[in-house]
Write a protein that holds these residues in place. Structure first.
Motif, PDB file in Angstrom:
ATOM      1  N   PRO A   2     -38.274   6.424  31.650  1.00 41.26           N
ATOM      2  CA  PRO A   2     -39.622   6.009  32.030  1.00 41.26           C
ATOM      3  C   PRO A   2     -40.612   7.160  32.196  1.00 41.26           C
ATOM      4  O   PRO A   2     -41.813   6.952  32.088  1.00 41.26           O
ATOM      5  N   GLU A   3     -40.118   8.362  32.436  1.00 38.40           N
ATOM      6  CA  GLU A   3     -41.025   9.495  32.607  1.00 38.40           C
ATOM      7  C   GLU A   3     -41.436  10.113  31.280  1.00 38.40           C
ATOM      8  O   GLU A   3     -42.583  10.506  31.102  1.00 38.40           O
ATOM      9  N   LEU A   4     -40.485  10.185  30.343  1.00 38.36           N
ATOM     10  CA  LEU A   4     -40.773  10.856  29.076  1.00 38.36           C
ATOM     11  C   LEU A   4     -41.087   9.899  27.935  1.00 38.36           C
ATOM     12  O   LEU A   4     -41.667  10.304  26.935  1.00 38.36           O
ATOM     13  N   VAL A  14     -30.512   8.065  24.509  1.00 38.12           N
ATOM     14  CA  VAL A  14     -29.573   8.644  23.545  1.00 38.12           C
ATOM     15  C   VAL A  14     -30.189   9.893  22.926  1.00 38.12           C
ATOM     16  O   VAL A  14     -29.564  10.957  22.898  1.00 38.12           O
ATOM     17  N   ASP A  15     -31.417   9.789  22.432  1.00 35.56           N
ATOM     18  CA  ASP A  15     -32.056  10.939  21.789  1.00 35.56           C
ATOM     19  C   ASP A  15     -32.429  12.038  22.779  1.00 35.56           C
ATOM     20  O   ASP A  15     -32.558  13.198  22.401  1.00 35.56           O
ATOM     21  N   LEU A  16     -32.568  11.688  24.050  1.00 37.28           N
ATOM     22  CA  LEU A  16     -32.788  12.715  25.069  1.00 37.28           C
ATOM     23  C   LEU A  16     -31.500  13.463  25.397  1.00 37.28           C
ATOM     24  O   LEU A  16     -31.534  14.495  26.059  1.00 37.28           O
ATOM     25  N   GLY A  17     -30.375  12.945  24.942  1.00 39.04           N
ATOM     26  CA  GLY A  17     -29.098  13.599  25.217  1.00 39.04           C
ATOM     27  C   GLY A  17     -28.552  13.268  26.591  1.00 39.04           C
ATOM     28  O   GLY A  17     -27.709  13.994  27.120  1.00 39.04           O
ATOM     29  N   LEU A  18     -29.009  12.164  27.166  1.00 44.20           N
ATOM     30  CA  LEU A  18     -28.550  11.781  28.499  1.00 44.20           C
ATOM     31  C   LEU A  18     -27.222  11.029  28.464  1.00 44.20           C
ATOM     32  O   LEU A  18     -26.538  10.930  29.475  1.00 44.20           O
ATOM     33  N   ILE A  44     -20.233   3.925  30.249  1.00 41.61           N
ATOM     34  CA  ILE A  44     -21.163   4.903  29.691  1.00 41.61           C
ATOM     35  C   ILE A  44     -21.236   6.094  30.632  1.00 41.61           C
ATOM     36  O   ILE A  44     -21.631   5.951  31.790  1.00 41.61           O
ATOM     37  N   ASP A  45     -20.803   7.259  30.138  1.00 37.88           N
ATOM     38  CA  ASP A  45     -20.956   8.500  30.887  1.00 37.88           C
ATOM     39  C   ASP A  45     -22.366   8.981  30.614  1.00 37.88           C
ATOM     40  O   ASP A  45     -22.737   9.218  29.454  1.00 37.88           O
ATOM     41  N   MET A  46     -23.138   9.106  31.674  1.00 37.75           N
ATOM     42  CA  MET A  46     -24.559   9.374  31.502  1.00 37.75           C
ATOM     43  C   MET A  46     -25.053  10.282  32.608  1.00 37.75           C
ATOM     44  O   MET A  46     -24.536  10.274  33.718  1.00 37.75           O
ATOM     45  N   THR A  47     -26.064  11.056  32.309  1.00 41.99           N
ATOM     46  CA  THR A  47     -26.691  11.920  33.294  1.00 41.99           C
ATOM     47  C   THR A  47     -28.188  11.658  33.298  1.00 41.99           C
ATOM     48  O   THR A  47     -28.681  10.802  32.568  1.00 41.99           O
ATOM     49  N   LEU A  48     -28.885  12.391  34.104  1.00 43.30           N
ATOM     50  CA  LEU A  48     -30.346  12.309  34.165  1.00 43.30           C
ATOM     51  C   LEU A  48     -30.907  13.716  34.016  1.00 43.30           C
ATOM     52  O   LEU A  48     -30.184  14.703  34.176  1.00 43.30           O
ATOM     53  N   THR A  49     -32.179  13.814  33.730  1.00 40.29           N
ATOM     54  CA  THR A  49     -32.786  15.137  33.594  1.00 40.29           C
ATOM     55  C   THR A  49     -32.753  15.882  34.919  1.00 40.29           C
ATOM     56  O   THR A  49     -32.784  17.098  34.955  1.00 40.29           O
ATOM     57  N   SER A  50     -32.663  15.137  36.022  1.00 40.10           N
ATOM     58  CA  SER A  50     -32.582  15.732  37.354  1.00 40.10           C
ATOM     59  C   SER A  50     -31.748  14.816  38.241  1.00 40.10           C
ATOM     60  O   SER A  50     -31.913  13.593  38.204  1.00 40.10           O
ATOM     61  N   GLN A  92     -39.909  13.080  18.530  1.00 40.94           N
ATOM     62  CA  GLN A  92     -40.646  12.140  19.379  1.00 40.94           C
ATOM     63  C   GLN A  92     -41.416  12.883  20.479  1.00 40.94           C
ATOM     64  O   GLN A  92     -42.564  12.551  20.767  1.00 40.94           O
ATOM     65  N   LEU A  93     -40.782  13.886  21.073  1.00 41.19           N
ATOM     66  CA  LEU A  93     -41.445  14.665  22.129  1.00 41.19           C
ATOM     67  C   LEU A  93     -42.629  15.439  21.564  1.00 41.19           C
ATOM     68  O   LEU A  93     -43.690  15.517  22.190  1.00 41.19           O
ATOM     69  N   ARG A  94     -42.458  16.028  20.372  1.00 48.79           N
ATOM     70  CA  ARG A  94     -43.583  16.751  19.733  1.00 48.79           C
ATOM     71  C   ARG A  94     -44.750  15.799  19.472  1.00 48.79           C
ATOM     72  O   ARG A  94     -45.904  16.164  19.669  1.00 48.79           O
TER      73      ARG A  94
END
Length: 140
Positions: free
Chosen positions: A52-54, A59-63, A77-83, A132-134
């Motif tokens: 929601p922030e980015l 998946v494409d964020l690598g989370l 699902i093994d998953m992380t967050l940016t923080s 996508q980020l660019r």
């Protein structure tokens, strides 16, 4: 009466859809009993879960670090967050529920295993995620 008018009532009685309701139709894309979802299908569904922030899918964020599907068609699902302090975990969990077990279920149930090792970093973003980020004005 014309010939068309005389045939119309007969056509209505022979229509195979006559008397059917939506409840009579099979669930679209629902896994058949005993069928186990492919990891690729779960990953593809997770591309509809957007950070929601980015505004980029997880998946494409690598989370998403890993996906497993049990014989009982339950995804882990093994998953992380940016923080680790991300306040939007509930939003990601709600989106995950919607794409995996919602209207067109991919699996019968799921579990998110939140992991913090290794920590997420920008090197985990896929090439598609970087594009996508660019497009959103980020320098990556």
């Amino acid at each position: 009466m014309t010939q068309d008018q005389q045939q119309a009532p007969e056509a209505a009685t022979t229509d195979p859809r006559a008397g059917r309701t939506a409840a009579d139709l099979p669930e679209p894309d629902a896994p058949a009993t005993g069928e186990v979802a492919k990891i690729e299908d779960v990953e593809e569904a997770m591309r509809d879960v957007v950070d929601p922030e980015l505004g980029i899918n997880v998946v494409d964020l690598g989370l998403v670090y890993g996906i497993r599907v049990s014989e009982s068609n339950v995804a882990t699902i093994d998953m992380t967050l940016t923080s680790a302090a991300c306040p939007l975990t509930d939003v990601i969990e709600d989106q995950t529920s919607s794409v995996l077990v919602g209207n067109a279920p991919v699996v019968s149930d799921y579990e998110i295993n939140w992991v913090w090792t290794p920590p997420w970093g920008p090197e985990k973003i896929t090439d598609e995620g970087r594009e996508q980020l660019r497009a959103l004005g980020f320098t990556v």
